[in-house]
Design a protein around this motif. Structure first.
Motif, PDB file in Angstrom:
ATOM      1  N   GLN A 114      74.324  75.532  39.772  1.00 54.50           N
ATOM      2  CA  GLN A 114      73.661  76.836  39.862  1.00 54.50           C
ATOM      3  C   GLN A 114      74.370  77.873  38.998  1.00 54.50           C
ATOM      4  O   GLN A 114      73.710  78.721  38.370  1.00 54.50           O
ATOM      5  N   VAL A 115      75.687  77.854  38.980  1.00 53.03           N
ATOM      6  CA  VAL A 115      76.433  78.766  38.103  1.00 53.03           C
ATOM      7  C   VAL A 115      75.984  78.581  36.654  1.00 53.03           C
ATOM      8  O   VAL A 115      75.763  79.555  35.918  1.00 53.03           O
ATOM      9  N   LEU A 116      75.836  77.334  36.236  1.00 52.91           N
ATOM     10  CA  LEU A 116      75.438  77.060  34.857  1.00 52.91           C
ATOM     11  C   LEU A 116      73.989  77.458  34.596  1.00 52.91           C
ATOM     12  O   LEU A 116      73.669  78.029  33.540  1.00 52.91           O
ATOM     13  N   LEU A 117      73.108  77.177  35.530  1.00 52.06           N
ATOM     14  CA  LEU A 117      71.707  77.577  35.363  1.00 52.06           C
ATOM     15  C   LEU A 117      71.581  79.093  35.247  1.00 52.06           C
ATOM     16  O   LEU A 117      70.784  79.605  34.448  1.00 52.06           O
ATOM     17  N   ASP A 118      72.376  79.825  36.027  1.00 50.44           N
ATOM     18  CA  ASP A 118      72.332  81.293  35.970  1.00 50.44           C
ATOM     19  C   ASP A 118      72.814  81.817  34.622  1.00 50.44           C
ATOM     20  O   ASP A 118      72.348  82.879  34.159  1.00 50.44           O
ATOM     21  N   ALA A 119      73.748  81.103  34.003  1.00 53.00           N
ATOM     22  CA  ALA A 119      74.329  81.572  32.742  1.00 53.00           C
ATOM     23  C   ALA A 119      73.520  81.147  31.525  1.00 53.00           C
ATOM     24  O   ALA A 119      73.634  81.760  30.457  1.00 53.00           O
ATOM     25  N   PHE A 120      72.709  80.110  31.654  1.00 53.66           N
ATOM     26  CA  PHE A 120      71.907  79.619  30.532  1.00 53.66           C
ATOM     27  C   PHE A 120      70.707  80.534  30.316  1.00 53.66           C
ATOM     28  O   PHE A 120      69.971  80.847  31.253  1.00 53.66           O
ATOM     29  N   ASP A 121      70.514  80.959  29.094  1.00 51.89           N
ATOM     30  CA  ASP A 121      69.396  81.839  28.749  1.00 51.89           C
ATOM     31  C   ASP A 121      68.167  80.970  28.489  1.00 51.89           C
ATOM     32  O   ASP A 121      67.869  80.604  27.348  1.00 51.89           O
ATOM     33  N   GLY A 122      67.473  80.661  29.558  1.00 51.52           N
ATOM     34  CA  GLY A 122      66.311  79.788  29.466  1.00 51.52           C
ATOM     35  C   GLY A 122      66.273  78.882  30.675  1.00 51.52           C
ATOM     36  O   GLY A 122      67.019  79.063  31.637  1.00 51.52           O
ATOM     37  N   GLU A 123      65.391  77.894  30.629  1.00 48.03           N
ATOM     38  CA  GLU A 123      65.293  76.917  31.705  1.00 48.03           C
ATOM     39  C   GLU A 123      65.197  75.527  31.102  1.00 48.03           C
ATOM     40  O   GLU A 123      64.512  75.331  30.092  1.00 48.03           O
ATOM     41  N   PRO A 124      65.853  74.546  31.713  1.00 47.92           N
ATOM     42  CA  PRO A 124      65.681  73.174  31.240  1.00 47.92           C
ATOM     43  C   PRO A 124      64.214  72.752  31.356  1.00 47.92           C
ATOM     44  O   PRO A 124      63.522  73.109  32.316  1.00 47.92           O
ATOM     45  N   GLN A 125      63.753  72.020  30.379  1.00 42.24           N
ATOM     46  CA  GLN A 125      62.394  71.479  30.410  1.00 42.24           C
ATOM     47  C   GLN A 125      62.446  70.133  31.119  1.00 42.24           C
ATOM     48  O   GLN A 125      63.047  69.185  30.617  1.00 42.24           O
ATOM     49  N   LEU A 126      61.822  70.057  32.278  1.00 35.41           N
ATOM     50  CA  LEU A 126      61.940  68.898  33.156  1.00 35.41           C
ATOM     51  C   LEU A 126      60.806  67.907  32.913  1.00 35.41           C
ATOM     52  O   LEU A 126      59.797  68.216  32.279  1.00 35.41           O
ATOM     53  N   GLY A 127      61.006  66.712  33.433  1.00 37.99           N
ATOM     54  CA  GLY A 127      60.026  65.651  33.244  1.00 37.99           C
ATOM     55  C   GLY A 127      59.935  65.174  31.805  1.00 37.99           C
ATOM     56  O   GLY A 127      58.914  64.632  31.388  1.00 37.99           O
ATOM     57  N   ARG A 128      61.011  65.354  31.053  1.00 34.58           N
ATOM     58  CA  ARG A 128      61.018  64.973  29.630  1.00 34.58           C
ATOM     59  C   ARG A 128      62.073  63.874  29.429  1.00 34.58           C
ATOM     60  O   ARG A 128      63.244  64.159  29.146  1.00 34.58           O
ATOM     61  N   ARG A 129      61.660  62.649  29.626  1.00 33.05           N
ATOM     62  CA  ARG A 129      62.579  61.515  29.479  1.00 33.05           C
ATOM     63  C   ARG A 129      62.585  61.064  28.032  1.00 33.05           C
ATOM     64  O   ARG A 129      61.561  60.633  27.498  1.00 33.05           O
ATOM     65  N   ALA A 130      63.753  61.178  27.394  1.00 36.92           N
ATOM     66  CA  ALA A 130      63.865  60.773  25.992  1.00 36.92           C
ATOM     67  C   ALA A 130      63.633  59.271  25.866  1.00 36.92           C
ATOM     68  O   ALA A 130      64.154  58.476  26.665  1.00 36.92           O
ATOM     69  N   ALA A 131      62.869  58.886  24.854  1.00 35.06           N
ATOM     70  CA  ALA A 131      62.577  57.471  24.614  1.00 35.06           C
ATOM     71  C   ALA A 131      63.144  56.995  23.284  1.00 35.06           C
ATOM     72  O   ALA A 131      63.503  55.821  23.149  1.00 35.06           O
ATOM     73  N   ALA A 132      63.230  57.897  22.313  1.00 30.81           N
ATOM     74  CA  ALA A 132      63.730  57.499  20.993  1.00 30.81           C
ATOM     75  C   ALA A 132      64.104  58.740  20.205  1.00 30.81           C
ATOM     76  O   ALA A 132      63.663  59.857  20.509  1.00 30.81           O
ATOM     77  N   VAL A 133      64.926  58.528  19.180  1.00 27.92           N
ATOM     78  CA  VAL A 133      65.284  59.586  18.241  1.00 27.92           C
ATOM     79  C   VAL A 133      65.043  59.067  16.840  1.00 27.92           C
ATOM     80  O   VAL A 133      65.353  57.907  16.533  1.00 27.92           O
ATOM     81  N   HIS A 134      64.496  59.919  15.990  1.00 30.38           N
ATOM     82  CA  HIS A 134      64.255  59.566  14.587  1.00 30.38           C
ATOM     83  C   HIS A 134      64.911  60.635  13.719  1.00 30.38           C
ATOM     84  O   HIS A 134      64.701  61.828  13.936  1.00 30.38           O
ATOM     85  N   GLU A 135      65.684  60.202  12.759  1.00 28.82           N
ATOM     86  CA  GLU A 135      66.404  61.137  11.889  1.00 28.82           C
ATOM     87  C   GLU A 135      65.827  61.151  10.484  1.00 28.82           C
ATOM     88  O   GLU A 135      65.294  60.146   9.992  1.00 28.82           O
TER      89      GLU A 135
END
Length: 392
Positions: A114-135
């Motif tokens: 909660q301390v970290l959530l209060d300090a972060f300017d924004g909100e985590p985007q939930l329900g987003r399970r990473a499947a792959a990364v492309h560079e």
């Protein structure tokens, strides 16, 4: 690094991921955080924060909020499993703060989050399970399990032991099972004998041990009870066990242990895994942090602290003048790799030391505890900012 601020995607909204997001925002970067969880819940578990981690939290301006939510542990004590007798103790509190440059705190994981959530300017985007990364030469694309995609200049994998981002960076590898599981829970302090004066408490016995300390200003007592168990292989923060199983696993132990385990209402249980140390953490646009980079068994109490140290180094290099992104990620990795490897390996060895049977080997271990503060000074007294300063 260009005139416009980097857009950074952090995968994982745990302690490492959110602390990284806060530190990177403070450097002027655009940061988005993604997590596979559908909701953020307060896991019933404690975290130990050492001086090496608190120093970074102080630098980020989080120190007062963390201290207000935590318990400053006044002493460390080692007890015999059956009698409860103390065979070694040492002051912590002010002594520890002066020796190592910050306090030793016990904090509820939910309170820390909660301390970290209060300090972060924004909100985590939930329900987003990473499947792959492309560079590509210009950036990286994260593809999620729902088919959505996001573009970023840098991707940070803070997605834990079973990191998808780690697989992109290093290729496949398997978690290493310790053949041990742990029960974890929280008990109201009034139901634990001696809770009003409790600090960091170890109960050591043959084949198993407990680590116990107060959180939430002493309102609750957090325990982690380690047992050998090659059959329990489920590694999940949400997996549960019956309290009676914890009581049975410590049958015959001292009154504090039995009373505490008998009064817990909900017990989490999970198998303990780590991974072999990595030879590389980064590509040109992607890097790893915390458990995704160096998952470690909890027997040194350094998992969260090492992730927090990672944050300080990563934010420093990504914001350094004259460093290309790929070079910044390489410098971050080079600074952090040897230290985290040493702590990973030490954490593996500590369990056997804590679980010796009564007799000469345990007596020899107990005698060595007189040097404990000096032996752990390289961990707890470490100042990541001093290392970064030396590089200039």
């Amino acid at each position: 690094m260009g005139s416009s601020p980097l857009h950074i995607a952090v995968i994982g909204s745990g302690i490492g991921g959110l602390t990284a997001a806060i530190a990177l925002q403070a450097k002027g970067f655009q940061v988005d955080v993604y997590d596979q969880a559908s909701e953020l819940s307060a896991i019933g578990a404690g975290i130990a924060l050492g001086g090496n981690g608190v120093r970074v939290l102080d630098e980020l301006g989080l120190g007062p909020a963390v201290r207000a939510a935590a318990s400053n542990l006044p002493r460390i004590q080692f007890h015999h499993w059956q009698s409860g007798d103390i065979f070694y103790e040492h002051p912590m509190g002010d002594w520890y703060d002066e020796r190592f440059g910050g306090p030793f705190l016990g904090i509820h994981r939910g309170d820390m989050h909660q301390v970290l959530l209060d300090a972060f300017d924004g909100e985590p985007q939930l329900g987003r399970r990473a499947a792959a990364v492309h560079e590509s030469p210009d950036g990286a694309e994260v593809e999620f399990a729902d088919g959505s995609k996001v573009q970023a200049d840098v991707v940070i994998g803070a997605d834990g032991l079973r990191s998808v981002i780690r697989h992109h960076v290093t290729g496949p590898d398997e978690p290493v099972f310790s053949a041990m599981s742990c029960f974890r829970g929280l008990v109201p302090a009034q139901k634990v004998p001696g809770a009003d004066t409790m600090g960091l408490t170890f109960m050591l016995g043959p084949g198993r041990h407990l680590v116990i300390y107060p959180v939430r200003g002493g309102e609750l007592i957090n325990f982690v009870a380690y047992v050998p168990d090659p059959e329990w292989t489920l590694e999940s923060w949400s997996s549960k066990s019956e309290p009676a199983e914890a009581v049975a696993a410590f049958d015959g132990w001292n009154d504090t242990v039995v009373s505490m385990l008998s009064n817990v209402e909900e017990v989490g249980r999970w198998a303990l895994y780590d991974r072999e140390p990595l030879r590389k953490w980064s590509t040109e646009r992607v890097t790893l942090l915390g458990d995704a980079a160096h998952p470690m068994l909890p027997h040194a109490g350094q998992g969260s602290n090492q992730a927090i140290e990672d944050v300080a180094a990563l934010a420093h290099y990504l914001s350094a003048d004259g460093l290309a992104t790929a070079e910044a990620l390489q410098k971050y990795e080079q600074l952090r790799k040897a230290r985290t490897r040493q702590i990973q390996m030490g954490s593996r060895g500590n369990a056997a030391c804590f679980q010796l049977p009564d007799g000469p080997p345990a007596d020899e271990r107990n005698a060595r505890l007189v040097s404990l503060a000096d032996n752990v000074a390289w961990i707890h007294g470490y100042n990541v900012y001093a290392d970064l300063q030396e590089e200039k």
